[in-house]
Every structure is written in structure tokens, then in C-alpha cells.
Design a protein around this motif. Structure first.
Motif, PDB file in Angstrom:
ATOM      1  N   PRO A 140       0.605  -1.232  -0.135  1.00  0.00           N
ATOM      2  CA  PRO A 140      -0.321   0.206  -0.206  1.00  0.00           C
ATOM      3  C   PRO A 140       0.701   1.652  -0.208  1.00  0.00           C
ATOM      4  O   PRO A 140       1.772   1.124   0.685  1.00  0.00           O
ATOM      5  N   ASP A 141       0.738   2.337  -1.022  1.00  0.00           N
ATOM      6  CA  ASP A 141       0.988   3.344  -0.916  1.00  0.00           C
ATOM      7  C   ASP A 141       1.880   3.138  -1.654  1.00  0.00           C
ATOM      8  O   ASP A 141       2.986   4.298  -1.530  1.00  0.00           O
ATOM      9  N   LYS A 144       3.022   5.494  -5.009  1.00  0.00           N
ATOM     10  CA  LYS A 144       2.850   7.349  -5.026  1.00  0.00           C
ATOM     11  C   LYS A 144       4.760   7.315  -4.394  1.00  0.00           C
ATOM     12  O   LYS A 144       4.922   8.201  -4.592  1.00  0.00           O
ATOM     13  N   PHE A 188       2.662   9.325   2.746  1.00  0.00           N
ATOM     14  CA  PHE A 188       1.614   7.889   3.547  1.00  0.00           C
ATOM     15  C   PHE A 188       2.289   6.800   3.611  1.00  0.00           C
ATOM     16  O   PHE A 188       1.391   6.737   4.754  1.00  0.00           O
ATOM     17  N   HIS A 189       3.257   6.277   2.450  1.00  0.00           N
ATOM     18  CA  HIS A 189       4.019   5.078   3.137  1.00  0.00           C
ATOM     19  C   HIS A 189       4.667   4.853   4.479  1.00  0.00           C
ATOM     20  O   HIS A 189       4.406   4.023   5.066  1.00  0.00           O
ATOM     21  N   SER A 192       1.812   3.776   6.517  1.00  0.00           N
ATOM     22  CA  SER A 192       0.528   2.237   6.315  1.00  0.00           C
ATOM     23  C   SER A 192       1.169   1.328   6.647  1.00  0.00           C
ATOM     24  O   SER A 192       1.799   0.323   6.725  1.00  0.00           O
TER      25      SER A 192
END
Length: 453
Positions: A140-141, A144, A188-189, A192
Motif C-alpha cells: 500500500p502507498d 506513490k 503516506f507509506h 501505513s
């Protein structure tokens, strides 16, 4: 033609030494290093044990990633143009910190990516290429974050000294602005996927506070403050004068300029809204003390942009940001001052020469007598305030005058007791700094600001 510009009030006489305000540089650096220590402490408290090669690689990657995330926030905050940094510490010094933080960030980013990928590959027993594809497209993420990482690498490459020599300032500037996009994409990573943040609401809140606080500084000081300044003061070019070959003075008119609290020795970042110039913002120092309705800069044609400044027409709108810089009278520690200017470095020192209190001597270095810009003004100011102006130009054979410790001591009796304000080309500034130290001038009394970007 010499610009007619009203003089400031006569400098007030001073007695004895003046104690300047302490610089916030030391406490700020201590705070930044304390933040780095807190980041490492976050990993330490969240890690029970490290086992095997995969564990050592992955945890080393975690530490590098945490420090890289922290460094990204510091990197952006340092160039948010906070007045405390720009005016009390100095724009050039903050820029050097920013450059150093940028190198740390890129190195930590390389370490984070390399160590994490090899650690995950060792843990899964897979090849590095397969692991890389899996991380980028399945986690996830991470897609990006990968784009943001590539942008940060591009910023780092174009900021290297070898690359800077081959690209224009405008190209470098706009690539540099992509740092904001890169930091946003990689943020964001961290939350997360970061093992130190998953399930740790306190750490998440601290990280959000760090990044949102940095974003607030950028929005306020790089966007809202300049918009308010230019809407309120309505700056326009009033006149342009030729001072010497390739050197022009530009008088800018505005409303209620005394509210800016600009001081002699400071600079603004100027954007002239003329054809071919509106996309370039360049720092130029005030070459005369600011007035409630006027400011003046003096520019030497060293490139396409600076050459175009001399051709500006009266009435051209101006977008300015500032004032910035700490090369002001507030740095004085003595009632005696020596100003040393090289070439166009005369501009901030000309303003200080008029307004700096106490016993002042100006030493002006140029290649030829024709290159001594603002000479008539300097002579007039020296006569008016009872100061000295010394000139140093190349000989008829092109030989440069010597600037060693003994020469400076003979030219300026009692040199060690003077504050020295220095502004000129980097090579000249380095040589003079060494000569001044050898002549007995303490480091705390040598005040220098460089505008090399």
C-alpha cells in the motif's frame, strides 16, 4: 549617470562596544539534533531484538527511513523563509544548512531503499528484482512513494555542483520546487508501512504534527506573506539609471514601505513582471537605505536576467519577497567598522556605509577604476560623515593588489578592534577571511553574507 537618492539621517554617535542580540543558530541546531535523537529513540523503544541477516538489513533500513522522513521535514522547513532564520541567522547560512540536509536526505534515502529491499529479499528468499517489483506494486502507498523517491533523486542530481554548472538557475529552481510534491507522495507509506507507526497513535500524531507544522510554515511564509506584501505595497519600477559600464540602479516605488522594517544591508527577492522575466526570482541587495516610498537596488549585468534588469521600463510591476539577510548594523560589537566590498558586493555595503554608526572605513576592490560603481555617492557620503574610502584596483599590467594581514593592518590602524563587513565574490571572501583572522580580527567580528545560489 549617478542616481539621485535622498540620504538617511546622519548616523548617531556611539560610545564603547555594543552587544548584539545572541544568534538563535546554536539552540536551533541543538533542537534539530534532538529531533534526530528522538527518531532513533522511537526505533529503539519499538524494537525488542534483531535476529539474522534479514533482520539486521531490515532494521538498518528502518532507521535510515525514519531519519530520512525526519530530514525531509527539516529540509523543507529550512527554506520556508521564516524571518527568525532569514534575518537572525542569515539566508546564506540557512542555505548551507539546507544543502547539507539535502545531502543527508539523499544518502539516507539510498540507504533506506537498498537496505529494506535486500532485507525483504533475504527474508522471503527471493531475488532483488522480484522483491522490488513486489514492494512497488503490491504494498500500500508504495507506488506513490516510488514516484516521490525518483523525484527526490532528480532534485539531488540537479543540485550537485557539477550539474549546477551546466543548467540554468530557472531550471534548477523549478525542479527544486518538486521537492514539495516528492515529500507529499512519500509521506503516506511511512504511516501505513512503517513498523514504528502501525498501532502507535502517539508516534503517528507526532509525525503528523511535524509535517503539518512544516506545511504551515511554507504556506504562510512562502505564499500568504508575499501575497499580502505585494497587494499592500504595490511595487513598481520608478526609474532606471546607468551607474557604470554594465551596472544599473533601479528605484522601486511603493506604498507604506516603512512597514516592511527593511534595514541597510538586507536584500529582497525580486520578480519583475516584464516579458521574459516574470518567471525568475533573483536576490538583489538594497544599495541605499530604504525610504517610506522608495527602495533602490543596483545590479551588474552578469547574465541574461541581470542584463535585462537594466532595460526595465518605468511603471513595470514588481513582485518582491523580504526583507531577508542579517548583514546589518545589529551585528556590530564595536564602535569601529571596516566594510570590504568586491565588485557588485558594494551594493549592501554602500547602504551600510551611509547608516552604520561610529567610525567607518570602506575598502572597495574592483578590476579597473571604471568598475567602481557608485563611486561619486561613496565620496559624497565619506565627506558628509567624515569617513574614509580606500580603493584597490588592478595595476596597468593587470596585477591584483595584495590583501594579506600586514597590508590590511597598515591600511586600517587598530584593525583587530573593528567589526568587518565583507561582501564580494566567494574566492575573494575566502582569501580575505583568512587574512583578517591572521591580522587578529576575531571570528565573531567578521560578518559575511554570500548570495551564491
Amino acid at each position: 549617470m549617478t542616481t539621485v537618492y535622498e540620504r538617511a539621517a546622519p548616523p548617531r554617535p556611539t560610545r564603547g562596544r555594543r552587544r548584539p542580540r545572541p544568534s538563535p543558530a546554536g539552540p536551533l541546531l541543538a533542537l534539530l539534533w534532538a529531533g534526530a535523537a528522538a527518531v532513533i529513540a522511537l526505533w529503539w523503544t519499538d524494537t525488542r531484538s534483531v535476529v539474522g541477516l534479514a533482520g539486521w538489513l531490515s532494521d538498518a533500513g528502518r532507521i535510515a527511513g525514519l531519519l530520512c522522513g525526519y530530514s525531509c521535514a527539516v529540509l523543507v522547513a529550512l527554506m520556508s523563509r521564516v524571518p527568525l532564520l532569514e534575518r537572525r541567522i542569515g539566508s546564506d547560512r540557512v542555505a548551507r544548512w539546507h544543502a547539507m540536509a539535502g545531502r543527508y536526505t539523499v544518502c539516507l534515502l539510498v540507504a533506506h531503499v537498498t537496505l529494506i529491499l535486500f532485507g525483504y529479499a533475504a527474508q522471503d528468499g527471493s531475488g532483488i528484482v522480484h522483491e522490488t517489483m513486489s514492494v512497488v506494486f503490491d504494498y500500500p502507498d508504495m507506488l506513490k512513494a516510488s514516484i516521490g523517491t525518483l523525484i527526490l533523486f532528480a532534485v539531488g542530481i540537479t543540485s550537485a555542483r557539477a550539474a549546477r554548472r551546466r543548467i540554468s538557475h530557472e531550471f534548477w529552481y523549478y525542479v527544486h520546487l518538486l521537492t514539495y510534491v516528492a515529500v507529499f507522495l512519500t509521506f503516506f507509506h511511512q504511516l501505513s508501512l512503517g513498523a514504528d507507526f502501525v498501532g502507535n497513535s502517539v508516534a503517528q500524531a507526532a509525525w503528523y504534527l511535524l509535517y503539518l507544522g512544516t506545511a504551515a510554515l511554507v504556506v504562510w511564509f512562502r505564499l500568504l506573506v508575499p501575497v499580502r506584501l505585494n497587494r499592500r505595497h504595490q511595487l513598481r519600477v520608478e526609474s532606471v539609471y546607468r551607474e557604470s559600464p554594465g551596472v544599473f540602479s533601479i528605484v522601486v516605488h511603493g506604498q507604506r514601505l516603512d512597514e516592511l522594517n527593511a534595514q541597510a544591508g538586507q536584500f529582497f527577492r525580486w520578480r519583475f513582471l516584464a516579458q521574459g522575466m516574470r518567471w525568475t526570482s533573483t536576490p538583489y541587495s538594497l544599495s541605499a537605505p530604504p525610504r517610506p516610498d522608495q527602495m533602490r537596488i543596483t545590479v551588474k549585468a552578469l547574465g541574461d536576467h541581470s542584463a535585462s534588469v537594466g532595460m526595465l521600463r518605468p511603471g513595470t510591476r514588481v513582485w518582491a519577497e523580504g526583507p531577508y539577510g542579517s548583514l546589518t548594523a545589529e551585528r556590530r560589537t564595536s564602535s569601529k567598522s571596516l566594510l570590504i566590498a568586491g565588485g557588485v558586493g558594494i551594493t549592501p555595503l554602500r547602504a551600510l556605509f551611509e547608516t552604520l554608526p561610529g567610525d567607518v572605513t570602506l575598502l572597495y576592490r574592483a578590476r579597473t577604476a571604471e568598475d567602481l560603481a557608485l563611486g561619486a555617492e561613496l565620496e559624497s557620503i565619506a565627506k558628509w560623515r567624515g569617513a574614509r574610502v580606500l580603493y584597490a584596483v588592478n595595476g596597468a599590467d593587470g596585477a591584483r593588489p595584495r590583501f594579506d594581514a600586514e597590508t590590511l593592518r597598515r591600511a586600517v590602524p587598530g584593525l583587530a578592534a573593528h567589526d568587518v563587513y565583507l561582501c564580494g565574490p566567494p574566492a575573494m571572501a575566502r582569501d580575505l577571511y583568512g587574512a583578517l583572522r591572521a591580522a587578529g580580527v576575531p571570528d565573531r567580528r567578521i560578518h559575511h553574507e554570500s548570495f551564491e545560489l
